[in-house]
Write an enzyme that holds these catalytic residues in place. Sequence first.
Site, mmCIF file in Angstrom:
data_model
loop_
_atom_site.group_PDB
_atom_site.id
_atom_site.type_symbol
_atom_site.label_atom_id
_atom_site.label_comp_id
_atom_site.label_asym_id
_atom_site.label_seq_id
_atom_site.Cartn_x
_atom_site.Cartn_y
_atom_site.Cartn_z
ATOM 1 N N LYS A 194 0.867 -1.178 0.000
ATOM 2 C CA LYS A 194 0.000 0.000 0.000
ATOM 3 C C LYS A 194 0.901 1.224 0.000
ATOM 4 O O LYS A 194 1.690 1.423 0.919
ATOM 5 C CB LYS A 194 -0.897 -0.009 1.236
ATOM 6 C CG LYS A 194 -1.774 1.230 1.324
ATOM 7 C CD LYS A 194 -2.755 1.150 2.477
ATOM 8 C CE LYS A 194 -3.588 2.406 2.555
ATOM 9 N NZ LYS A 194 -4.533 2.354 3.667
ATOM 10 N N LYS A 247 -2.087 -1.461 -3.865
ATOM 11 C CA LYS A 247 -2.957 -0.295 -3.829
ATOM 12 C C LYS A 247 -2.137 0.985 -3.934
ATOM 13 O O LYS A 247 -1.140 1.092 -3.222
ATOM 14 C CB LYS A 247 -3.691 -0.335 -2.484
ATOM 15 C CG LYS A 247 -4.616 0.802 -2.235
ATOM 16 C CD LYS A 247 -5.182 0.680 -0.847
ATOM 17 C CE LYS A 247 -5.935 1.938 -0.549
ATOM 18 N NZ LYS A 247 -6.376 2.007 0.796
#
Length: 326
Positions: A194, A247
């Site tokens: 992330k 992400k």
Amino acid sequence: MLQRPRRNRKSEAIRGLTIETKLHVNHLVQPLFLVDGQKKKNAIKSLTNIHQLSIDNALKEIEACMQVGVNSFILFPAVEDALKNKTATYSYSAKNFYLKAIKEIKKKFPESCLISDVAMDPYSSDGHDGYVENGKIINDKTLPILAKMSLAQAEAGIDILGPSDMMDGRVAYIREQLDLKGFTDTSIMSYTAKYASAFYGPFRDALDSAPKSGDKKTYQMNPGNKREALIEAELDYTEGADFMMVKPATLYLDIIQDLKQNFPLPIAAYHVSGEYAMLQAAAKNGWLDYEKCLAETLLSIHRAGADVIISYGAKDYATLHKKGKA
Ligand code: PBG
């Protein structure tokens, strides 16, 4: 010319025979923002067509998604400021509307798949994913809080926990606590890679969860780093994650491909709020065709290697698919 690649593109039928990647609706996950109360459907300025929903409206939305074939949902709570504190105690409180919502959704739609968010930010008065002390995010004091939150969500009946906090060691910590309490069937979809991205802006508007001070760069990854994602992936794999997530998605297709090639677990990708907002904003100006660009975007994420695709456009894509337009 012996090779004329255009021969394999000469008709719809031949293009059908030679298609390498096709996206099935069953890979998609629709995010939902939940809010306490009844009859609420609050617009989110930066996220066209996405709302904060109270449970009654969330149940209706889930039904509508399932009618077009989207059966999986990732749930986020919009918590009022008065309930936020330094240790995010509301996240595991028996009064938490989010936990009640999980129970209600699973009761009404047992065949749905629900994914949670495990991180402190929606509940934290500091707006950080971890516990803050003297301006620093303290990793090891955050882990027990994340574990309490995870256990409460598991008790509520969540199918998959989604730790999005990026603290070190949290997958192993959560897995151990779950297993000790008998939740051996509760899965973990770890936000493995992330990145500290500027594309989460609309999401933070939706939850009013932006950090009160500083940024998230001491825990989320540097957008310039690729090999570091393999360290995160190795840890999540050995700590017992069931899925690994990358992400954002479209700007990080190389990372999706890397994890797919190096690890046998299913790979998830989060097409985040800012990525969706860009499509909607351009479409609103008449500059892009939303439907076609959404379909191409999700297909590309799948082609790069994502098995699971989380997108605010999941229901829209499934609707297009049902009409034969995607
Ligand atoms: C926070 C969390 C964020 C998103 C999912 N979980 C935002 C952040 O890290 O600040 C972003 C999702 C999106 O932008 O759609 N734990």
